[in-house]
Design a protein around this motif. Sequence first.
Motif, PDB file in Angstrom:
ATOM      1  N   PHE A 199       0.776  -9.423  -2.337  1.00 54.65           N
ATOM      2  CA  PHE A 199      -0.185  -9.689  -1.270  1.00 54.65           C
ATOM      3  C   PHE A 199      -0.093  -8.571  -0.242  1.00 54.65           C
ATOM      4  CE2 PHE A 199       1.741 -13.711  -2.733  1.00 54.65           C
ATOM      5  CZ  PHE A 199       0.640 -14.266  -3.374  1.00 54.65           C
ATOM      6  N   VAL A 200      -1.240  -8.009   0.136  1.00 54.14           N
ATOM      7  CA  VAL A 200      -1.246  -6.835   1.010  1.00 54.14           C
ATOM      8  C   VAL A 200      -2.157  -7.072   2.208  1.00 54.14           C
ATOM      9  CG1 VAL A 200      -1.657  -4.345   1.168  1.00 54.14           C
ATOM     10  CG2 VAL A 200      -0.914  -5.349  -1.013  1.00 54.14           C
ATOM     11  N   VAL A 201      -1.620  -6.842   3.392  1.00 48.93           N
ATOM     12  CA  VAL A 201      -2.431  -6.767   4.607  1.00 48.93           C
ATOM     13  C   VAL A 201      -2.415  -5.321   5.075  1.00 48.93           C
ATOM     14  CG1 VAL A 201      -2.505  -7.303   7.074  1.00 48.93           C
ATOM     15  CG2 VAL A 201      -2.216  -9.139   5.411  1.00 48.93           C
ATOM     16  N   SER A 261      -3.457 -10.456   9.929  1.00 48.76           N
ATOM     17  CA  SER A 261      -2.150 -10.186  10.527  1.00 48.76           C
ATOM     18  C   SER A 261      -1.078 -10.160   9.449  1.00 48.76           C
ATOM     19  CB  SER A 261      -1.821 -11.278  11.548  1.00 48.76           C
ATOM     20  OG  SER A 261      -0.436 -11.338  11.798  1.00 48.76           O
ATOM     21  N   VAL A 262      -0.220  -9.165   9.530  1.00 52.91           N
ATOM     22  CA  VAL A 262       0.917  -9.082   8.612  1.00 52.91           C
ATOM     23  C   VAL A 262       1.847 -10.271   8.824  1.00 52.91           C
ATOM     24  CG1 VAL A 262       2.876  -7.684   7.872  1.00 52.91           C
ATOM     25  CG2 VAL A 262       0.748  -6.554   8.565  1.00 52.91           C
ATOM     26  N   THR A 263       2.117 -10.584  10.082  1.00 48.75           N
ATOM     27  CA  THR A 263       3.038 -11.694  10.362  1.00 48.75           C
ATOM     28  C   THR A 263       2.513 -13.020   9.819  1.00 48.75           C
ATOM     29  OG1 THR A 263       4.256 -10.759  12.220  1.00 48.75           O
ATOM     30  CG2 THR A 263       3.914 -13.132  12.263  1.00 48.75           C
ATOM     31  N   ALA A 283      -5.916  -8.562   1.657  1.00 52.27           N
ATOM     32  CA  ALA A 283      -6.583  -9.386   2.661  1.00 52.27           C
ATOM     33  C   ALA A 283      -7.932  -8.767   3.007  1.00 52.27           C
ATOM     34  CB  ALA A 283      -5.719  -9.494   3.912  1.00 52.27           C
ATOM     35  N   PRO A 284      -9.005  -9.567   3.027  1.00 56.08           N
ATOM     36  CA  PRO A 284     -10.312  -9.017   3.404  1.00 56.08           C
ATOM     37  C   PRO A 284     -10.385  -8.761   4.902  1.00 56.08           C
ATOM     38  CG  PRO A 284     -10.495 -11.367   2.961  1.00 56.08           C
ATOM     39  CD  PRO A 284      -9.079 -10.984   2.639  1.00 56.08           C
ATOM     40  N   PRO A 285     -11.241  -7.843   5.336  1.00 57.87           N
ATOM     41  CA  PRO A 285     -11.369  -7.570   6.767  1.00 57.87           C
ATOM     42  C   PRO A 285     -11.762  -8.828   7.541  1.00 57.87           C
ATOM     43  CG  PRO A 285     -12.527  -5.911   5.472  1.00 57.87           C
ATOM     44  CD  PRO A 285     -12.124  -6.987   4.525  1.00 57.87           C
ATOM     45  N   SER A 286     -11.177  -8.981   8.720  1.00 60.71           N
ATOM     46  CA  SER A 286     -11.516 -10.038   9.679  1.00 60.71           C
ATOM     47  C   SER A 286     -11.038 -11.425   9.285  1.00 60.71           C
ATOM     48  CB  SER A 286     -13.031 -10.076   9.950  1.00 60.71           C
ATOM     49  OG  SER A 286     -13.453  -8.854  10.520  1.00 60.71           O
ATOM     50  N   TYR A 287     -10.250 -11.547   8.231  1.00 64.05           N
ATOM     51  CA  TYR A 287      -9.682 -12.834   7.832  1.00 64.05           C
ATOM     52  C   TYR A 287      -8.166 -12.722   7.722  1.00 64.05           C
ATOM     53  CZ  TYR A 287     -14.306 -14.537   6.401  1.00 64.05           C
ATOM     54  OH  TYR A 287     -15.622 -14.935   6.381  1.00 64.05           O
ATOM     55  N   HIS A 288      -7.459 -13.727   8.230  1.00 57.79           N
ATOM     56  CA  HIS A 288      -6.045 -13.850   7.904  1.00 57.79           C
ATOM     57  C   HIS A 288      -5.924 -14.299   6.447  1.00 57.79           C
ATOM     58  CE1 HIS A 288      -4.741 -13.290  11.977  1.00 57.79           C
ATOM     59  NE2 HIS A 288      -5.301 -14.390  12.425  1.00 57.79           N
ATOM     60  N   GLY A 306       2.834  -5.111   4.382  1.00 54.90           N
ATOM     61  CA  GLY A 306       2.031  -4.890   5.567  1.00 54.90           C
ATOM     62  C   GLY A 306       2.012  -3.427   5.946  1.00 54.90           C
ATOM     63  N   ALA A 307       0.830  -2.938   6.333  1.00 50.81           N
ATOM     64  CA  ALA A 307       0.683  -1.536   6.723  1.00 50.81           C
ATOM     65  C   ALA A 307      -0.498  -1.416   7.673  1.00 50.81           C
ATOM     66  CB  ALA A 307       0.468  -0.641   5.506  1.00 50.81           C
ATOM     67  N   SER A 308      -0.507  -0.308   8.411  1.00 52.01           N
ATOM     68  CA  SER A 308      -1.621  -0.027   9.312  1.00 52.01           C
ATOM     69  C   SER A 308      -1.952   1.461   9.177  1.00 52.01           C
ATOM     70  CB  SER A 308      -1.262  -0.435  10.743  1.00 52.01           C
ATOM     71  OG  SER A 308      -2.353  -0.275  11.609  1.00 52.01           O
ATOM     72  N   PHE A 309      -1.893   2.194  10.273  1.00 51.79           N
ATOM     73  CA  PHE A 309      -2.282   3.606  10.247  1.00 51.79           C
ATOM     74  C   PHE A 309      -1.465   4.369   9.197  1.00 51.79           C
ATOM     75  CE2 PHE A 309      -2.175   7.993  11.685  1.00 51.79           C
ATOM     76  CZ  PHE A 309      -3.510   8.242  11.984  1.00 51.79           C
ATOM     77  N   GLY A 310      -2.148   5.078   8.317  1.00 53.09           N
ATOM     78  CA  GLY A 310      -1.480   5.794   7.226  1.00 53.09           C
ATOM     79  C   GLY A 310      -1.188   4.926   6.025  1.00 53.09           C
ATOM     80  N   GLY A 311      -1.633   3.675   6.065  1.00 57.79           N
ATOM     81  CA  GLY A 311      -1.259   2.736   5.017  1.00 57.79           C
ATOM     82  C   GLY A 311      -1.885   3.000   3.664  1.00 57.79           C
ATOM     83  N   VAL A 312      -3.119   3.496   3.627  1.00 53.15           N
ATOM     84  CA  VAL A 312      -3.746   3.757   2.327  1.00 53.15           C
ATOM     85  C   VAL A 312      -2.919   4.768   1.543  1.00 53.15           C
ATOM     86  CG1 VAL A 312      -5.765   4.718   1.156  1.00 53.15           C
ATOM     87  CG2 VAL A 312      -6.082   3.130   3.057  1.00 53.15           C
ATOM     88  N   GLU A 313      -2.515   5.842   2.210  1.00 54.92           N
ATOM     89  CA  GLU A 313      -1.720   6.869   1.528  1.00 54.92           C
ATOM     90  C   GLU A 313      -0.375   6.308   1.081  1.00 54.92           C
ATOM     91  OE1 GLU A 313      -3.215   7.155   4.444  1.00 54.92           O
ATOM     92  OE2 GLU A 313      -4.684   8.778   4.196  1.00 54.92           O
ATOM     93  N   ALA A 314       0.267   5.505   1.934  1.00 57.15           N
ATOM     94  CA  ALA A 314       1.558   4.923   1.554  1.00 57.15           C
ATOM     95  C   ALA A 314       1.404   3.977   0.365  1.00 57.15           C
ATOM     96  CB  ALA A 314       2.164   4.190   2.749  1.00 57.15           C
ATOM     97  N   LEU A 315       0.358   3.162   0.390  1.00 56.68           N
ATOM     98  CA  LEU A 315       0.134   2.229  -0.713  1.00 56.68           C
ATOM     99  C   LEU A 315      -0.185   2.948  -2.013  1.00 56.68           C
ATOM    100  CD1 LEU A 315      -1.928  -0.428   1.252  1.00 56.68           C
ATOM    101  CD2 LEU A 315       0.341  -0.799   0.245  1.00 56.68           C
TER     102      LEU A 315
END
Length: 196
Positions: free
Chosen positions: A39-41, A109-111, A81-86, A14-23
């Motif tokens: 599996f990546v969110v 959601s990551v959770t 995970a595609p946008p707008s879908y869990h 799971g990642a959010s802001f800055g996640g593309v660079e981390a991945l």
Amino acid sequence: MSWPGRRIDAIAIGASFGGVEALKHVLPALPAGLPVAVFVVLHLPRERESLLGEIFAPLCALRVREVMDKDAVVPGSIYFAPPSYHLLIDRGPQLALSMDDPVEFSRPSVTVLFESVAAVYAEHALGLILTGAGGDGAEGLAAIQREGGLAVVQQPASARMPNMPASALQRISADYVLTLDEIMTLFQSLPTQAQP
């Protein structure tokens, strides 16, 4: 950094802001032939089309696959995970997509992903929280650890946005708290042969 010898069948990230660079650091470290589903969110703006498959397919030794509802999970693959879908994992294991309400203000959601991975893979799961704002993923990582899986968190001081890793560490005592380079080393040490 060496692998503890435990069999891992699924890695949930799971990642959010800055996640593309981390991945871009950690996903290419997964070795070819790894018998693990990944599996990546990544939180993305809902109005934008996801280009994650196009970005990461040329960088990764594992195959990047599109998520299709009810498809069987294929080891040696990376699923975003595609946008707008869990994104959830059901028994089988198979992929599942849901438009249920956002969790922690997020869909996907990551959770939600982590809790489903914990239920299906139990002690053979590894959860990883990377850079990001907010607290999404903390409860899910706790679920993975509760079922006997490994909990890995990016060292908050090394994250572009430390909130998500810090929230996870407030919730649990992680098995590993690592920089991106250390996560790469851990992933590179994963066995490429299936273990009993």
